[in-house]
Write an enzyme that holds these catalytic residues in place. Structure first.
Site, mmCIF file in Angstrom:
data_model
loop_
_atom_site.group_PDB
_atom_site.id
_atom_site.type_symbol
_atom_site.label_atom_id
_atom_site.label_comp_id
_atom_site.label_asym_id
_atom_site.label_seq_id
_atom_site.Cartn_x
_atom_site.Cartn_y
_atom_site.Cartn_z
ATOM 1 N N LYS A 39 -7.491 -14.608 -4.638
ATOM 2 C CA LYS A 39 -7.996 -13.424 -3.933
ATOM 3 C C LYS A 39 -6.967 -12.303 -4.012
ATOM 4 O O LYS A 39 -5.809 -12.535 -4.401
ATOM 5 C CB LYS A 39 -8.302 -13.779 -2.479
ATOM 6 C CG LYS A 39 -7.072 -14.240 -1.687
ATOM 7 C CD LYS A 39 -7.460 -14.798 -0.325
ATOM 8 C CE LYS A 39 -6.239 -15.292 0.423
ATOM 9 N NZ LYS A 39 -6.591 -16.000 1.674
ATOM 10 N N TYR A 262 11.415 14.538 1.791
ATOM 11 C CA TYR A 262 10.819 15.192 2.962
ATOM 12 C C TYR A 262 11.747 15.165 4.165
ATOM 13 O O TYR A 262 12.389 14.169 4.460
ATOM 14 C CB TYR A 262 9.511 14.483 3.358
ATOM 15 C CG TYR A 262 8.392 14.666 2.360
ATOM 16 C CD1 TYR A 262 7.793 15.920 2.175
ATOM 17 C CD2 TYR A 262 7.934 13.601 1.605
ATOM 18 C CE1 TYR A 262 6.764 16.090 1.260
ATOM 19 C CE2 TYR A 262 6.898 13.753 0.689
ATOM 20 C CZ TYR A 262 6.319 15.004 0.522
ATOM 21 O OH TYR A 262 5.311 15.166 -0.380
HETATM 22 C C1 PLP Z 1 -5.972 -17.169 1.560
HETATM 23 C C2 PLP Z 1 -6.524 -18.497 1.879
HETATM 24 C C3 PLP Z 1 -5.908 -19.655 1.400
HETATM 25 C C4 PLP Z 1 -4.590 -19.633 0.648
HETATM 26 O O1 PLP Z 1 -3.563 -19.311 1.517
HETATM 27 P P1 PLP Z 1 -1.998 -19.483 1.106
HETATM 28 O O2 PLP Z 1 -1.299 -19.471 2.394
HETATM 29 O O3 PLP Z 1 -1.643 -18.341 0.245
HETATM 30 O O4 PLP Z 1 -1.906 -20.774 0.381
HETATM 31 C C5 PLP Z 1 -6.522 -20.868 1.659
HETATM 32 N N1 PLP Z 1 -7.685 -20.938 2.355
HETATM 33 C C6 PLP Z 1 -8.289 -19.848 2.841
HETATM 34 C C7 PLP Z 1 -9.569 -19.999 3.596
HETATM 35 C C8 PLP Z 1 -7.740 -18.597 2.627
HETATM 36 O O5 PLP Z 1 -8.342 -17.509 3.116
#
Ligand code: PLP
Length: 382
Positions: A39, A262
């Site tokens: 993601k 700035y």
């Molecule tokens: C983002 C996510 C993960 C992975 O998380 P990490 O801490 O990066 O391993 C696993 N399960 C869900 C439901 C997530 O949203």
């Protein structure tokens, strides 16, 4: 290969991504499937750019948060199994079915819609049930009525309930164990009613390393794929894959007392050499690193001075007189050679490591290396 269209880019070491996924696979063994979490554009590494390295070296699934992320991957990879862990609005579920994406469901209504769409498309949409064991984000609440609802979902003829999952809040060993047991109890009730799930999963990166007992038969690692370590009790051999790089655009000498950027919030305490580097907060660099952040040039630290602009910032080069325009600059490295590592950046910016990498925007191109040679370039813009 495409040209790199900007001096500021993210270099991703594919050998390290492969090392990490193999290391994870070795840790969990052959009976635990891996849903590799890509993601947020693969935590900034470029989901499309790393997908193949993951799927060919131990991952079974690519997991994302949102529909558009899954659709982008589907455009490039027709065969890979894709899983949306988050909420997809009812009116978008048709895209899920059209693109053969596995969808999280936590309401009977969602399953019913997917079941209808299954009939329409003559497909059997694949779903994983989300069960809330305490995180209070998404999922069926932990109660008897939920078990009844899930039973109704499992009885629908035109969907395939492939999995059931939950997510740990990582509060501490005791609380995490409580969550796990709630999950096991819910699965037991469902199995007693005659339903079976191919995949059962509750662990992310930290828990997959820290709690081997709760791996069940699938894990969902994100951070550790990229070599980002957050675990406390276990251990796992990992290599950071990301280096954030740029080049010096311009160097000038300024006199003692002159201000920079700035509001002149930085003023030269002595005659100084000031470099301008072409990255800023619109590339995902934390603006609050003013007076805290530094970059590395010729193995030496050059502090960021003055307000960080949207697209540029200034660095003090007074102690690095050999620096010249066009020289390589490491923005984030792995900590060796005086580079700023992801853990340190996150501490300075008062956030976590995942935020630091996932907030790198799509303006910097992604450059992929293998055996220290560039093998792929992705320019999102241009
Ligand atoms: C983002 C996510 C993960 C992975 O998380 P990490 O801490 O990066 O391993 C696993 N399960 C869900 C439901 C997530 O949203």
């Amino acid at each position: 290969m495409k040209p790199i269209l900007r001096d500021t880019f993210v270099e991703v070491n594919l050998d390290n991504i492969i090392f990490n996924i193999k290391s994870i696979k070795k840790m969990v063994g052959g009976n635990v499937a891996i849903a590799a979490v890509v993601k947020a554009n693969g935590y900034g590494h470029g989901a499309v750019g790393i997908a193949k390295a993951l799927m060919e070296n131990g991952a079974d699934y690519l997991a994302v948060a949102a529909l558009n992320e899954a659709m982008d991957l589907r455009k490039h990879f027709k065969e890979y199994k894709l899983f949306i862990m988050g909420f997809t609005p009812d009116s978008y579920l048709e895209h899920v079915v059209e693109n053969d994406i596995t969808q999280t469901v936590f309401l009977y209504r969602q399953a019913e819609i997917l079941n209808e769409l299954g009939m329409k498309y003559n497909k059997k949409p694949v779903v994983h049930i989300k069960y809330d064991t305490g995180f209070n984000r998404l999922g069926f609440r932990d109660c008897e009525e939920s078990i009844d609802e899930i039973e109704k979902i499992c009885s629908l003829k035109n969907i395939y309930v492939e999995g059931i999952f939950s997510h740990l809040a990582l509060v501490g060993k005791k609380e995490d164990e409580k969550q796990y047991h709630k999950f096991i109890k819910a699965i037991d009730s469902l199995e007693k009613r005659g339903f079976a799930f191919k995949y059962k999963h509750i662990e992310d990166s930290i828990s997959a390393v820290d709690y081997p007992k709760y791996r069940m038969n699938m894990i969902r690692p994100g951070a550790i794929i990229y070599g980002i370590k957050g675990f406390h009790y276990g251990s796992l051999d990992l290599k950071q894959a990301l280096t954030f790089k740029t080049k010096i655009a311009y160097i000038k000498r300024i006199a003692k007392g002159e201000g920079v950027s700035y509001d002149y919030l930085w003023k030269a305490q002595r005659d100084s050499i000031v470099g301008t580097v072409p990255f800023g907060y619109a590339d995902g660099y934390p603006r609050n690193l003013r007076d805290k952040g530094y970059v590395t040039i010729h193995g030496k630290c050059a502090p960021i001075i003055g307000v960080i602009c949207m697209d540029q910032c200034m660095i003090d080069l007074t102690h690095i007189p050999e620096a010249s325009e066009g020289d390589d600059v490491i923005i984030y490295g792995d900590g060796t050679n005086n580079t700023l590592d992801i853990h340190t950046v996150s501490r300075l910016a008062e956030t976590n490591k995942n935020e630091i990498v996932s907030r790198i925007t799509m303006r910097p191109p992604r450059v992929y290396t293998k055996d220290n040679k560039i093998v792929n370039v992705i320019n999102y813009i241009g």
